[in-house]
Design an enzyme around this catalytic site. Structure first.
Site, PDB file in Angstrom:
ATOM      1  N   HIS A  44       5.490   0.870  -3.765  1.00  0.00           N
ATOM      2  CA  HIS A  44       6.491   1.817  -3.775  1.00  0.00           C
ATOM      3  C   HIS A  44       7.859   1.346  -3.294  1.00  0.00           C
ATOM      4  O   HIS A  44       8.806   1.876  -3.241  1.00  0.00           O
ATOM      5  CB  HIS A  44       6.034   2.845  -2.581  1.00  0.00           C
ATOM      6  N   ASP A 103       2.938  -2.808   3.876  1.00  0.00           N
ATOM      7  CA  ASP A 103       2.428  -1.421   3.749  1.00  0.00           C
ATOM      8  C   ASP A 103       3.363  -0.745   2.422  1.00  0.00           C
ATOM      9  O   ASP A 103       4.669  -0.726   2.296  1.00  0.00           O
ATOM     10  CB  ASP A 103       2.639  -0.561   4.932  1.00  0.00           C
ATOM     11  N   GLU A 136       0.399  -4.432   0.075  1.00  0.00           N
ATOM     12  CA  GLU A 136      -0.674  -3.307  -0.087  1.00  0.00           C
ATOM     13  C   GLU A 136      -0.384  -2.779  -1.440  1.00  0.00           C
ATOM     14  O   GLU A 136       0.602  -1.988  -1.610  1.00  0.00           O
ATOM     15  CB  GLU A 136      -0.828  -2.306   0.873  1.00  0.00           C
TER      16      GLU A 136
HETATM   17  C1  QV4 Z   1       2.056  16.461   3.506  1.00  0.00           C
HETATM   18  C2  QV4 Z   1       1.569  17.059   2.338  1.00  0.00           C
HETATM   19  C3  QV4 Z   1       2.581  16.343   1.330  1.00  0.00           C
HETATM   20  C4  QV4 Z   1       3.862  16.680   1.431  1.00  0.00           C
HETATM   21  C5  QV4 Z   1       4.327  16.549   2.952  1.00  0.00           C
HETATM   22  C6  QV4 Z   1       5.858  17.095   3.092  1.00  0.00           C
HETATM   23  O1  QV4 Z   1       0.129  16.225   2.183  1.00  0.00           O
HETATM   24  O2  QV4 Z   1       1.834  16.884   0.059  1.00  0.00           O
HETATM   25  O3  QV4 Z   1       4.499  16.310   0.572  1.00  0.00           O
HETATM   26  O4  QV4 Z   1       3.468  16.758   4.051  1.00  0.00           O
HETATM   27  O5  QV4 Z   1       6.180  16.680   4.310  1.00  0.00           O
HETATM   28  C7  QV4 Z   1       0.627  12.025   6.603  1.00  0.00           C
HETATM   29  C8  QV4 Z   1      -0.432  13.112   6.110  1.00  0.00           C
HETATM   30  C9  QV4 Z   1       0.283  14.119   4.928  1.00  0.00           C
HETATM   31  C10 QV4 Z   1       1.681  14.376   5.224  1.00  0.00           C
HETATM   32  C11 QV4 Z   1       2.344  12.972   5.477  1.00  0.00           C
HETATM   33  C12 QV4 Z   1       3.742  13.329   5.723  1.00  0.00           C
HETATM   34  O6  QV4 Z   1      -1.573  12.969   6.013  1.00  0.00           O
HETATM   35  O7  QV4 Z   1      -0.564  15.103   4.736  1.00  0.00           O
HETATM   36  O8  QV4 Z   1       2.153  14.957   3.932  1.00  0.00           O
HETATM   37  O9  QV4 Z   1       1.891  12.491   6.891  1.00  0.00           O
HETATM   38  O10 QV4 Z   1       4.271  14.228   6.693  1.00  0.00           O
HETATM   39  C13 QV4 Z   1      -0.910   7.322   6.047  1.00  0.00           C
HETATM   40  C14 QV4 Z   1      -1.948   8.364   5.819  1.00  0.00           C
HETATM   41  C15 QV4 Z   1      -1.350   9.485   5.201  1.00  0.00           C
HETATM   42  C16 QV4 Z   1      -0.300  10.011   6.185  1.00  0.00           C
HETATM   43  C17 QV4 Z   1       0.660   8.678   6.275  1.00  0.00           C
HETATM   44  C18 QV4 Z   1       1.938   8.948   7.204  1.00  0.00           C
HETATM   45  O11 QV4 Z   1      -2.967   7.696   4.797  1.00  0.00           O
HETATM   46  O12 QV4 Z   1      -2.082  10.430   4.929  1.00  0.00           O
HETATM   47  O13 QV4 Z   1       0.526  11.097   5.591  1.00  0.00           O
HETATM   48  O14 QV4 Z   1      -0.280   7.574   6.947  1.00  0.00           O
HETATM   49  O15 QV4 Z   1       1.432   9.167   8.364  1.00  0.00           O
HETATM   50  C19 QV4 Z   1      -1.307   5.634  -1.817  1.00  0.00           C
HETATM   51  C20 QV4 Z   1       0.020   4.275  -1.435  1.00  0.00           C
HETATM   52  C21 QV4 Z   1      -0.660   3.828  -0.606  1.00  0.00           C
HETATM   53  C22 QV4 Z   1      -0.987   4.479   0.691  1.00  0.00           C
HETATM   54  C23 QV4 Z   1      -1.845   5.474   0.394  1.00  0.00           C
HETATM   55  C24 QV4 Z   1      -2.221   6.253   1.616  1.00  0.00           C
HETATM   56  O16 QV4 Z   1       0.149   3.608  -2.918  1.00  0.00           O
HETATM   57  O17 QV4 Z   1       0.334   2.793  -0.355  1.00  0.00           O
HETATM   58  O18 QV4 Z   1      -1.452   6.123  -0.558  1.00  0.00           O
HETATM   59  N1  QV4 Z   1      -1.405   3.645   1.841  1.00  0.00           N
HETATM   60  C25 QV4 Z   1      -0.646   3.069   2.862  1.00  0.00           C
HETATM   61  C26 QV4 Z   1      -1.273   3.078   4.183  1.00  0.00           C
HETATM   62  C27 QV4 Z   1      -1.451   4.200   4.857  1.00  0.00           C
HETATM   63  C28 QV4 Z   1      -0.338   4.975   5.085  1.00  0.00           C
HETATM   64  C29 QV4 Z   1       0.545   4.824   4.249  1.00  0.00           C
HETATM   65  C30 QV4 Z   1       0.247   3.743   3.283  1.00  0.00           C
HETATM   66  C31 QV4 Z   1       2.029   5.523   4.493  1.00  0.00           C
HETATM   67  O19 QV4 Z   1      -2.438   2.358   4.147  1.00  0.00           O
HETATM   68  O20 QV4 Z   1      -2.499   4.148   5.890  1.00  0.00           O
HETATM   69  O21 QV4 Z   1      -0.772   6.631   5.029  1.00  0.00           O
HETATM   70  O22 QV4 Z   1       2.544   4.412   5.335  1.00  0.00           O
HETATM   71  O23 QV4 Z   1      -2.307   5.106  -2.439  1.00  0.00           O
HETATM   72 CA    CA Z   2      10.006   3.641  -2.026  1.00  0.00          CA
END
Ligand code: QV4
Ligand code: CA
Length: 484
Positions: A197, A193, A230
């Site tokens: 990053h 995942d 990813e």
């Molecule tokens: C919120 C605000 C931010 C702020 C933060 C402060 O939006 O602006 O900085 O609070 O605390 C969730 C919430 C998100 C929240 C965050 C932290 O949706 O709003 O930020 O938690 O509390 C999944 C979801 C995300 C989720 C995350 C953790 O998609 O929405 O965030 O899980 O629960 C890029 C990357 C790629 C990534 C993709 C989503 O390059 O690597 O974005 N994809 C992978 C996974 C994905 C997962 C993550 C990475 C993180 O496939 O499912 O994100 O592990 O493209």
């Molecule tokens: Ca990192």
């Protein structure tokens, strides 16, 4: 790290998103094993923060609290049992490894194994991690960084998720111990995942410390875990997928975009005659291919624009092409129904995941979509297995949206995405005989509930796919599922 180590004559990885370990074990024995599936990507198995404040969204699993194997999918005993049963059924398990970060700063601080953390101190006692194990001083990735600043994309926080420093020896040890424990329990590999990053040089150190796959689970000696990273790369970013291919396979997001485009009718199917690296895709051996994933099926991760289960006719066709074509290592999505991009899996009032029901026709109920149980999709898994390692030959097209091709002398498929019928005498490359089209129906006893195709001694057959047929493809092959 680029060999999935599927058992013989198997292929295709299915993402059983948010499934419970006991249900996966059952599914391996009753469906995936018998149907020739190669492997399963499971949701993250380690402890995550419980987010009642968001009504238990699916994405809470991407906020680790520790590496204890206790989640809504099950505990460590259930996890180990799933591995025994799935490997015995010939189906491999790949773990979604969340190793870039821990949690953000959500309003709740108890995990699925009961661990707590002090977010404001970057303190996760159940690992343990504290402030010195994270990139410091902390910063948050801005949208602009993706195009300009590789350092910030790797050393700042992804949406505020506390960013581990993989150059730190203790961090490396905790991650390696976690992954090695999973390997010893019988997993075949990992989806990494948020690989973009993390620094490739740090990932290399971590991968090289991983154990070989467990021979007690049927893997050959000296087999390295399959690793698919990813990295979302549509071009134009500071970080390229090419930085990761020397380490392992990489998710090829362009595949879903291009095939969704084509099967929606926005690009003529005839152009697919050159499908593969000529389209700007990764080299075959580096490429994990899919139409949709758990993010872009619901518009997360900057995703969207890809076909999903909600547009079933072109979606099934795009998946059929993905599985019929030899390019890449394909993965399919198996979803739960959603009406909102944040909503989690079907659950009861206590937050326990509700198991999929299996209907009498083999499809799923209780809110589970189970694309892998759609006839047109599992039939293409058998098609891919029958095709084996043959290439593409006898490509035909009508100069528009009707195409057909053979896989050696083993399998044949035709697609019609034009507004008029396809009715042609085509070379199928198959031995003379009668075949059941595994898309419009299936073989029952010695007859076919769908279209029957009669191949002559010259390998040719009359092929018809009407513009208004339920599905836009026809597929036949030498396997027992199709041969009459
Ligand atoms: C919120 C605000 C931010 C702020 C933060 C402060 O939006 O602006 O900085 O609070 O605390 C969730 C919430 C998100 C929240 C965050 C932290 O949706 O709003 O930020 O938690 O509390 C999944 C979801 C995300 C989720 C995350 C953790 O998609 O929405 O965030 O899980 O629960 C890029 C990357 C790629 C990534 C993709 C989503 O390059 O690597 O974005 N994809 C992978 C996974 C994905 C997962 C993550 C990475 C993180 O496939 O499912 O994100 O592990 O493209
Ligand atoms: Ca990192």
């Amino acid at each position: 790290y680029k060999n999935p180590y599927y058992a013989a004559n198997r292929s295709v990885n299915v993402h059983l998103f948010e499934w419970k370990w006991d249900d996966i074990a059952d599914e391996c024995e009753r469906f995936l094993g018998p149907r020739g599936f190669g492997g399963i990507q499971i949701s993250p198995p380690n402890e995550n923060v419980v987010l009642w404040s968001y009504n238990r969204p699916w994405w809470e699993r991407y906020q680790p609290m520790s590496y204890k194997l206790v989640t809504r999918s099950g505990n460590e005993a259930q996890f180990a049992n799933m591995l025994r049963r799935c490997n015995a059924a010939g189906v491999r398990i790949y773990v979604d490894a969340v190793i870039n970060h821990m949690t953000g700063e959500p309003p709740e601080n108890v995990g699925t194994a009961g661990s707590t953390a002090v977010f404001s101190d970057w303190y996760y006692p159940a690992v343990p991690f504290n402030r010195q194990h994270f990139n410091w001083p902390h910063c948050v990735i801005n949208d602009i960084d993706y195009s300009t600043d590789a350092w910030r994309v790797r050393n700042c926080e992804l949406v505020g998720l506390k960013d581990l420093n993989q150059a730190d020896e203790h961090v490396r040890n905790m991650i390696v111990n976690f992954m090695n424990k999973l390997i010893d329990l019988g997993v075949a590999g990992f989806r990494i995942d948020a690989a973009k990053h993390m620094w490739p040089s740090d990932l290399r150190v971590i991968y090289d410390r991983l154990h070989n796959l467990n021979t007690d689970h049927g893997f050959p000696a000296n087999a390295r875990p399959y690793i698919y990273q990813e990295v979302i790369d549509y071009g134009g970013e500071a970080i390229s997928r090419d930085e990761y291919t020397p380490l392992g396979a990489v998710t090829e997001f362009k595949v879903g975009l291009e095939l969704s485009n084509a099967f929606r009718g926005n690009n003529q199917l005839r152009w697919l005659s050159s499908w593969g690296p000529q389209w700007g895709l990764l080299a075959h051996g580096d490429s994990l291919t899919f139409i949709d994933n758990h993010d872009n099926e619901r518009g997360h991760g900057g995703g969207g624009g890809v076909l999903t289960y909600k547009q079933s006719r072109p979606y099934k066709a795009a998946i059929a092409f993905l599985l019929a074509h030899p390019y890449g290592e394909p993965q399919i999505m198996s979803s739960f129904d959603f009406w909102d991009s944040e909503v989690g899996p079907p659950m009861d009032n206590n937050g326990n995941i509700i198991s999929p029901a299996i209907n009498s026709d083999g499809t799923c109920g209780n809110g589970w979509i189970c694309q892998h149980r759609w006839r047109q999709i599992y039939a293409m898994v058998a098609f891919r297995n029958a095709a084996g390692n043959t290439g593409i030959n006898d490509w035909w097209d009508n100069g528009s949206n009707q195409i057909a091709f053979c896989r050696g002398g083993n399998a044949f498929i035709a697609f019609n995405n034009d507004y008029w019928n396809l009715n042609q005498n085509l070379q199928t490359c198959l031995p003379a005989g009668r075949y059941c089209d595994v898309i419009s129906g299936e073989k029952v006893g010695n007859s076919c509930t769908g279209k029957t195709v009669t191949v002559g001694n010259d390998g040719r057959a009359q092929i018809s796919v009407g513009a208004n047929d339920y599905d836009m493809m026809l597929a036949i092959h030498i396997g027992p599922e199709s041969r009459l």
